[in-house]
Design an enzyme around this catalytic site. Structure first.
Site, PDB file in Angstrom:
ATOM      1  N   PHE A  25       0.967  -1.279   0.080  1.00 31.66           N
ATOM      2  CA  PHE A  25       0.138  -0.016  -0.074  1.00 31.66           C
ATOM      3  C   PHE A  25       0.821   1.367   0.016  1.00 31.66           C
ATOM      4  O   PHE A  25       2.064   1.194   0.396  1.00 31.66           O
ATOM      5  CB  PHE A  25      -0.979  -0.042   1.267  1.00 31.66           C
ATOM      6  CG  PHE A  25      -0.291   0.089   2.498  1.00 31.66           C
ATOM      7  CD1 PHE A  25       0.033   1.418   3.142  1.00 31.66           C
ATOM      8  CD2 PHE A  25       0.328  -1.286   3.139  1.00 31.66           C
ATOM      9  CE1 PHE A  25       0.716   1.320   4.427  1.00 31.66           C
ATOM     10  CE2 PHE A  25       0.932  -1.046   4.260  1.00 31.66           C
ATOM     11  CZ  PHE A  25       1.194   0.189   4.961  1.00 31.66           C
ATOM     12  N   CYS A  26       0.244   2.386  -0.433  1.00 34.31           N
ATOM     13  CA  CYS A  26       1.045   3.537  -0.399  1.00 34.31           C
ATOM     14  C   CYS A  26      -0.180   4.740  -0.086  1.00 34.31           C
ATOM     15  O   CYS A  26      -1.474   4.453   0.122  1.00 34.31           O
ATOM     16  CB  CYS A  26       1.613   3.874  -1.500  1.00 34.31           C
ATOM     17  SG  CYS A  26       0.828   3.839  -3.086  1.00 34.31           S
ATOM     18  N   THR A  27       0.288   6.048  -0.515  1.00 33.72           N
ATOM     19  CA  THR A  27      -0.710   6.969  -0.100  1.00 33.72           C
ATOM     20  C   THR A  27      -1.898   7.109  -1.025  1.00 33.72           C
ATOM     21  O   THR A  27      -2.919   6.987  -0.456  1.00 33.72           O
ATOM     22  CB  THR A  27      -0.090   8.344  -0.240  1.00 33.72           C
ATOM     23  OG1 THR A  27       1.053   8.486   0.486  1.00 33.72           O
ATOM     24  CG2 THR A  27      -0.848   9.570   0.271  1.00 33.72           C
TER      25      THR A  27
END
EC number: 1.14.-.-
Length: 309
Positions: free
Chosen positions: A179-181
């Site tokens: 996951f990331c922003t």
């Protein structure tokens, strides 16, 4: 929040072949300026990545303009609000990559992992056979992440491939969730992981921002705040502004406990940069802070503000 002055913040990206990306720069910039939009849009052969802010009407107009290109007609975006303009100016930049991994052979237009919606995410990362990886930089992870997530402790996204080579094994780590922003880094990371022989690779669709927008706090596995690349610095559930600020010296996000430290001096140092400040650097920083105060600027002008890269 004053509804009349509310700024709509729109974040978007799409991996799509844009061989004519350079030709789009000037018309796109001109249109955004005409709409009084501010923010940053990156264009590259592999696609588009941007975060912009403006009035409701202006944001809608720019998104419609972008989607008028058939290659971008299904461009998805995420919205939040700010009570003051989060960007100072409008920039449209040409890049080699819309998010810099440093490996041009990795092409998300060719292959990516499986998208996982926010509603499905909790069940996936609760599976003990799944290794969960935060693909963001260390300073972002520092203020918030998902329960049980691995922190690669990278300084930039370029460091991620080396982290994988040193710490992960396709034969041992059968299921990987990332996951990331906003989804762009983990999507590109999933393409890289597949190229390295990892069989089951998942990534959070829409990123942390979509999760915080859709999942209520009482059901959430998110801990802390989410760093964002504009002057809000961080957001929480419902995409409401968080409590973090940026150190004027090093740009690291600061919590209240950081500002209570004896190593914190407004405009000069914080616990993350205090030990690296020589007397000469301290004197230069004091002058820089003095000049900043004289200008009475409303923006930190920090290099971390813009779009994820």
């Amino acid at each position: 929040m004053n509804q009349e002055n509310t700024q709509i913040v729109a974040a978007f990206y799409k991996f799509v072949s844009l061989p004519d990306f350079a030709e789009k720069q000037e018309p796109l910039l001109a249109y955004c300026l005409a709409q009084n939009i501010k923010g940053t849009i990156l264009l590259a052969k592999e696609g588009i990545n941007g975060t912009i802010a403006g009035s409701r009407l202006s944001i809608d107009n720019v998104l419609s303009y972008l989607r008028s290109d058939l290659r971008l007609q299904d461009l998805e975006h995420k919205e939040s609000t700010a009570d003051t303009p989060p960007f100072e100016r409008m920039k449209v930049r040409l890049k080699k990559e819309i998010v810099t991994l440093g490996l041009p052979e990795v092409d998300p237009n060719e292959q990516v992992g499986a998208y996982v919606t926010p509603e499905e995410w909790n069940e996936l990362i609760s599976d003990p056979e799944v290794i969960v990886i935060d693909t963001r930089n260390d300073y972002e992870v520092h203020i918030g992440t998902f329960q049980g997530a691995q922190n690669p402790q990278t300084n930039s996204f370029r460091d991620f491939p080396e982290y994988v080579r040193q710490n992960l094994d396709p034969n041992q780590h059968k299921k990987v969730a990332m996951f990331c922003t906003g989804g762009i880094r983990c999507e590109k990371a999933s393409s890289f992981m597949l190229s390295q022989g990892f069989a089951e690779v998942y990534h959070l669709k829409g990123g942390i921002l979509k999760y915080l927008e859709q999942i209520p706090p009482e059901e959430s596995l998110w801990q802390g705040e989410c760093f964002v690349f504009d002057e809000r610095i961080a957001v929480v559930h419902g995409l409401e502004p968080g409590t973090h600020e940026l150190c004027f010296c090093c740009g690291h996000p600061l919590a209240e406990e950081d500002k209570a430290s004896l190593q914190y001096e407004e405009g000069i140092s914080c616990p993350h940069c205090f030990d690296s400040l020589t007397e000469d650097k301290r004197m230069r920083q004091q002058e820089k802070w003095r000049q900043y105060q004289l200008k009475n600027s409303h923006s930190l002008g920090n290099s971390k503000l813009g779009v994820a890269d």
